[in-house]
Design a protein around this motif. Structure first.
Motif, short mmCIF file in Angstrom:
data_model
loop_
_atom_site.label_atom_id
_atom_site.label_comp_id
_atom_site.label_asym_id
_atom_site.label_seq_id
_atom_site.Cartn_x
_atom_site.Cartn_y
_atom_site.Cartn_z
N HIS A 196 0.96 -7.63 -1.74
CA HIS A 196 1.54 -8.65 -2.61
C HIS A 196 2.87 -8.09 -3.12
N CYS A 231 4.10 -14.10 -7.18
CA CYS A 231 3.91 -13.19 -6.06
C CYS A 231 5.04 -13.49 -5.07
N GLU A 233 5.36 -12.08 -1.96
CA GLU A 233 5.04 -11.62 -0.61
C GLU A 233 3.91 -12.51 -0.10
N CYS A 235 0.82 -13.76 1.05
CA CYS A 235 -0.38 -12.93 0.97
C CYS A 235 -1.66 -13.71 1.29
N HIS A 239 -1.23 -18.09 -1.63
CA HIS A 239 -0.07 -17.33 -2.12
C HIS A 239 0.77 -18.14 -3.10
N MET A 242 -0.03 -18.19 -6.76
CA MET A 242 -0.11 -16.89 -7.45
C MET A 242 1.06 -16.75 -8.42
CU LIG Z 1 0.23 -12.39 -3.40
#
Ligand SMILES: [Cu+2]
Length: 288
Positions: A196, A231, A233, A235, A239, A242
Motif C-alpha cells: 500500500h 492509499c 498504491e 492494492c 483500493h 481506502m
Molecule cells: Cu491500499
C-alpha cells in the motif's frame, strides 16, 4: 523552366543574427516569466502549508519550477522561432549546408545541463539535512532525522484500511489518525498484507507501506486542521475505498482523545500482538 537564379532565395546573404535575436528574446521572456512563476504560482503549489514538511515541499517545488521555466521557454521559443524564420522559402529548393557539429553550442549545452542537474542535487541534499526530516518514506534508518522529542505513531496498512498504533500509549490501535499540533511525529509505516502507500496529502506525507518493512517518515503539523488520507498504491479491489480524514488538534485535545482511545480499545489492545515495527502477514485473518 525558369532560370537558375530562381532557385536561390532572395534572403540568402542578408541573414539576421539569429543567435543574438533568439537569445535576447529568450532572455527577456525568462526575466519576465520566472519572477511571475515564483510570485504567482509558488504560493498555490501543492501540498500547501499543513506541516513543516509540506511547506518545505512547496519551497522545493517553487525552486524546481523557477529553474525549469527558462528551460521550457528555451524549447518553446526556439520551436516558434524556427517555425517562423527557418521555413523553407516558397518556391526554393535549397537547404543550408549540413550542420555537422558546433563545439561552442555542444560545450555550452553540456556545461549548462550539468550545472543545472548538479546544483539541484546539491540543493536537495542540503534541504534534506536542514533538520526537519523528510515527509516521504525514508526506510527503517532515515539519514536525516529531526532533533528533539518525537511522537511515534505506527501506520498499519491492510486491505482495505489504515489503522494506527501509538506505542507510547500502551500500543493502542485506532481506526482514525489524530495528531497533536506543532509536535514532531515519527510515522512508522508498514503493511499486514500487500503493498500500500500511506498518503496524508495536506501534511506532505507519502510513504510506501510494505509488509515486513518499517518505513519511517516525519511530520510536524503547523496548524489545527483536517487532512485527507489516501492509499496511493493499487492494492486490490477496494483500493479506491481506502481513504479517511485525519485530524490535527491542539495538544490538550489530543491528550484527551488518546486517553479515550486507550480506555475504549483496552479489550482489543489485550488481544493485539505486542507492538513491533513490522508484523507477520496474516492473510487468514481477513479470509485470504
Ligand atoms: Cu491500499
Amino acid at each position: 523552366m525558369s532560370s537558375s537564379e530562381s532557385a536561390v532565395p532572395p534572403e540568402v546573404g542578408r541573414e539576421p543574427n539569429h543567435a543574438r535575436r533568439f537569445g535576447l528574446t529568450w532572455l527577456i521572456a525568462s526575466l519576465i516569466a520566472t519572477p511571475l512563476v515564483i510570485l504567482l504560482l509558488g504560493p498555490i503549489l501543492p501540498p500547501g502549508n499543513g506541516s513543516e514538511q509540506a511547506s518545505g515541499q512547496v519551497t522545493d517545488n517553487t525552486v524546481l519550477l523557477a529553474m525549469a521555466t527558462p528551460v521550457l521557454l528555451l524549447v518553446v521559443i526556439y520551436l516558434i522561432y524556427a517555425v517562423i524564420y527557418f521555413r523553407q522559402p516558397k518556391g526554393a529548393a535549397l537547404e543550408g549546408p549540413a550542420v555537422r557539429g558546433d563545439a561552442r553550442v555542444q560545450t555550452t549545452w553540456i556545461v549548462v545541463t550539468s550545472v543545472l542537474v548538479l546544483s539541484l542535487a546539491g540543493y536537495g541534499t542540503w534541504r534534506l539535512f536542514e533538520g526537519n526530516g523528510a515527509g516521504s518514506g525514508s526506510g527503517p534508518n532515515p539519514v536525516a532525522t529531526p532533533s528533539g522529542p518525537k511522537l511515534p505513531v505506527q501506520v498499519i496498512a491492510q486491505q482495505w484500511a489504515f489503522t494506527y498504533r501509538y506505542p507510547t500509549y500502551g500500543g493502542v490501535e485506532t481506526p482514525h489518525l489524530w495528531l497533536p499540533n506543532n509536535q514532531t511525529v515519527e510515522l512508522h509505516v508498514t503493511s499486514l498484507d500487500v503493498i500500500h502507500d500511506f498518503w496524508a496529502i495536506q501534511l506532505g506525507v507519502k510513504a510506501d507501506a510494505n509488509p515486513q518493512v518499517d518505513n519511517i517518515a516525519f511530520v510536524k503539523p503547523t496548524g489545527v486542521k483536517t487532512f485527507e488520507i489516501r492509499c496511493a498504491e493499487l492494492c486490490g479491489i477496494w483500493h479506491g475505498e481506502m481513504f479517511d480524514t485525519g485530524h490535527v488538534v491542539p495538544p490538550l485535545v489530543f491528550s484527551r482523545w488518546i486517553s479515550e482511545q486507550v480506555t475504549k480499545f483496552a479489550p482489543a489492545t489485550k488481544n493485539l500482538p505486542p507492538y513491533s515495527t513490522t508484523y507477520q502477514p496474516e492473510p487468514a485473518r481477513r479470509g485470504g
